[in-house]
Design a protein around this motif. Structure first.
Motif, PDB file in Angstrom:
ATOM      1  N   SER A 149      -4.342  -2.984  -5.032  1.00  0.00           N
ATOM      2  CA  SER A 149      -3.381  -3.740  -4.226  1.00  0.00           C
ATOM      3  C   SER A 149      -3.940  -5.108  -3.870  1.00  0.00           C
ATOM      4  O   SER A 149      -3.244  -6.126  -3.953  1.00  0.00           O
ATOM      5  CB  SER A 149      -3.044  -2.963  -2.948  1.00  0.00           C
ATOM      6  OG  SER A 149      -2.413  -1.745  -3.239  1.00  0.00           O
ATOM      7  N   PHE A 192      -7.986   1.946   4.044  1.00  0.00           N
ATOM      8  CA  PHE A 192      -8.468   2.856   3.013  1.00  0.00           C
ATOM      9  C   PHE A 192      -9.992   3.006   2.989  1.00  0.00           C
ATOM     10  O   PHE A 192     -10.548   3.591   2.069  1.00  0.00           O
ATOM     11  CB  PHE A 192      -7.977   2.409   1.634  1.00  0.00           C
ATOM     12  CG  PHE A 192      -6.496   2.552   1.462  1.00  0.00           C
ATOM     13  CD1 PHE A 192      -5.921   3.795   1.269  1.00  0.00           C
ATOM     14  CD2 PHE A 192      -5.670   1.441   1.517  1.00  0.00           C
ATOM     15  CE1 PHE A 192      -4.547   3.932   1.113  1.00  0.00           C
ATOM     16  CE2 PHE A 192      -4.297   1.562   1.366  1.00  0.00           C
ATOM     17  CZ  PHE A 192      -3.728   2.807   1.168  1.00  0.00           C
ATOM     18  N   GLY A 211      -5.994   0.973  -3.021  1.00  0.00           N
ATOM     19  CA  GLY A 211      -6.101  -0.169  -2.124  1.00  0.00           C
ATOM     20  C   GLY A 211      -6.736  -1.371  -2.797  1.00  0.00           C
ATOM     21  O   GLY A 211      -6.302  -2.515  -2.606  1.00  0.00           O
ATOM     22  N   SER A 242      -8.785   4.632  -1.867  1.00  0.00           N
ATOM     23  CA  SER A 242      -9.414   3.308  -1.845  1.00  0.00           C
ATOM     24  C   SER A 242      -9.226   2.593  -3.181  1.00  0.00           C
ATOM     25  O   SER A 242      -9.132   1.366  -3.235  1.00  0.00           O
ATOM     26  CB  SER A 242     -10.908   3.439  -1.527  1.00  0.00           C
ATOM     27  OG  SER A 242     -11.566   4.225  -2.503  1.00  0.00           O
ATOM     28  N   SER A 268       0.809  -1.230   0.000  1.00  0.00           N
ATOM     29  CA  SER A 268       0.000   0.000   0.000  1.00  0.00           C
ATOM     30  C   SER A 268       0.836   1.272   0.000  1.00  0.00           C
ATOM     31  O   SER A 268       0.299   2.362   0.125  1.00  0.00           O
ATOM     32  CB  SER A 268      -0.926   0.007   1.223  1.00  0.00           C
ATOM     33  OG  SER A 268      -0.169  -0.022   2.420  1.00  0.00           O
ATOM     34  N   ILE A 273      -5.926  -3.946   4.497  1.00  0.00           N
ATOM     35  CA  ILE A 273      -5.856  -2.904   3.472  1.00  0.00           C
ATOM     36  C   ILE A 273      -7.200  -2.183   3.376  1.00  0.00           C
ATOM     37  O   ILE A 273      -7.260  -0.954   3.261  1.00  0.00           O
ATOM     38  CB  ILE A 273      -5.476  -3.510   2.103  1.00  0.00           C
ATOM     39  CG1 ILE A 273      -4.037  -4.046   2.139  1.00  0.00           C
ATOM     40  CG2 ILE A 273      -5.620  -2.479   0.984  1.00  0.00           C
ATOM     41  CD1 ILE A 273      -3.625  -4.776   0.884  1.00  0.00           C
ATOM     42  N   SER A 274      -8.284  -2.952   3.442  1.00  0.00           N
ATOM     43  CA  SER A 274      -9.628  -2.369   3.382  1.00  0.00           C
ATOM     44  C   SER A 274      -9.874  -1.429   4.544  1.00  0.00           C
ATOM     45  O   SER A 274     -10.445  -0.346   4.376  1.00  0.00           O
ATOM     46  CB  SER A 274     -10.684  -3.485   3.373  1.00  0.00           C
ATOM     47  OG  SER A 274     -10.533  -4.321   2.246  1.00  0.00           O
TER      48      SER A 274
END
Length: 434
Positions: A329, A362, A326, A323, A317, A358-359
């Motif tokens: 990614s 972002f 993200g 987002s 990231s 990651i979620s």
């Protein structure tokens, strides 16, 4: 015991994961058979590696961390869902639901639409059964017969079959990939299905049109027994309808097993003891996957405690600023793991915890991250010639797996749809506006 905020990013913590990849993929390259190495052996070697790393933590504590990861509530619930899904698929197949559904489709299709029909039938069978490999094994002989009758090339016909099978594998509420994506991201099955469906529907429509254009001049008709019984299609329809309505997946699967079992008993397809045996066989068919989920959960927890997850988060990231970044990614992560493991379920289970973090970073909606995981893993799985799906189809037709890849239009368009959905923020989500 170390605190959560004491965990620092550490690239060396990923060594156990690399051990797993090297063993699982390296053996395939070495032997030419990507399924030569038992996945449980590879994952157990990785776990042992993780347990003997990080000398700052005593062995007993690391064992405790491992069991906490493997025994997480999400992991155990996933196992229960896997077992019920296996039971439903086995019982439904045992009472003739697959044959009736296939024959129903073939009986109403004109010759010039047989390839398109094969794609649509595979879509319905796979979304009902929840397994792309099972769909391919069931329909591949029919696909070969259709190719003979219509004069279509075998790679084209089997490409249509692969495409339909991956459609259902990506969407079915009893697919192990869907279950894994939903559980790792902490979202609801119905929400993921709706978001995912809106993204993949254009890809499915364009795929059907392409097959229709390519086989417009074909002619032929299916021959032989095409008998079917509508009642035997009902369990599949029921599971699909109730899942979309948002009924708890446990109740949906239990209802599917009960309805398929009752129909089978009433129609004389099996006795009471045979029904119990089928349920047991369904459970047994999911045992390896269930154990794999538990072991992977423990391994990921060890890697996380040693700083591996934080390290990956920083690297993956680092260039993401929104987002959208993200989501790309997450897509790249699960695709890379899938290419390495040749198994979309394993790739989702492996990448899922990282995708969740990651979620969170972002502000990506969980149903969105679950869709991205499933879309890009299914796309890759439907295109790699060493994956179980293409290998299964190629073995039935006795052709090269590589020859099928160019005609697997749906996995290609699925990836394109996923990329466009990320770029243009479709479908919109209240939790994902950055």
């Amino acid at each position: 015991m170390e605190k959560e905020n004491d965990i620092k990013g550490n690239g060396l913590a990923l060594i156990p994961f690399l051990v797993f990849i090297v063993l699982f993929i390296g053996s395939g390259i070495w032997t030419g058979d990507f399924y030569q190495m038992p996945v449980l052996v590879a994952i157990f070697a990785a776990i042992l590696t993780a347990l003997f790393m990080n000398r700052k933590t005593d062995f007993q504590t690391k064992l405790q961390q491992f069991t906490e990861g493997g025994g997480h509530s999400n992991i155990i619930l996933m196992v229960v869902i896997f077992l019920l899904a296996g039971a439903f698929s086995t019982v439904a197949e045992g009472m003739g639901a697959v044959d009736s559904t296939v024959n129903l489709g073939l009986a109403v299709l004109p010759g010039q639409l047989l390839i398109v029909g094969l794609f649509l039938i595979a879509c319905f069978i796979s979304i009902s059964m929840g397994t792309s490999v099972g769909t391919i094994v069931a329909l591949a002989p029919i696909g070969v017969g259709i190719a003979d009758q219509t004069g279509s090339a075998l790679p084209l016909t089997l490409g249509a079959l692969i495409s339909g099978a991956m459609f259902g594998d990506n969407l079915s509420i009893i697919s192990d990939t869907t279950i894994a994506a939903v559980r790792t991201q902490g979202t609801k099955m119905k929400d993921k299905f709706r978001a995912n469906f809106l993204i993949v529907l254009p890809a499915a429509i364009v795929t059907a049109v392409i097959y229709g254009v390519l086989t417009a001049g074909a002619s032929g008709s299916t021959q032989g027994d095409q008998s079917f019984e509508i009642i035997k299609v009902l369990p599949y329809l029921g599971v699909l309808v109730f899942a979309v309505m948002g009924i708890n997946v446990i109740f949906v699967l239990m209802g599917g097993v009960i309805s398929a079992g009752l129909i089978g008993l009433l129609m004389g397809d099996f006795s009471g003891m045979e029904l119990i045996t089928l349920i047991g066989d369904g459970f047994a068919g999911m045992q390896e996957l269930s154990l794999l989920v538990i072991l992977l959960g423990g391994l990921v927890e060890l890697i996380r405690r040693n700083g591996g997850i934080d390290f990956l988060l920083e690297k993956i990231s680092s260039r993401a600023r929104s987002s959208r970044g993200g989501e790309f990614s997450i897509a790249g992560l699960v695709a890379a793991v899938n290419v390495s493991t040749a198994n979309n379920t394993i790739s989702i289970i492996t990448a899922g915890p990282l995708a969740k973090q990651i979620s969170s970073r972002f502000g990506i909606d969980p149903k969105r991250s679950a869709s991205v995981l499933d879309i890009f893993s299914s796309s890759v799985q439907g295109l790699i010639p060493y994956g179980a799906q293409i290998l299964s189809a190629a073995s039935v037709a006795s052709i090269s797996p590589v020859s099928i890849v160019p005609f697997a239009f749906y996995p290609i368009l699925l990836a394109l749809s996923g990329i466009l959905a990320i770029l243009f923020r479709f479908p919109r989500s209240h939790a994902n506006q950055k």
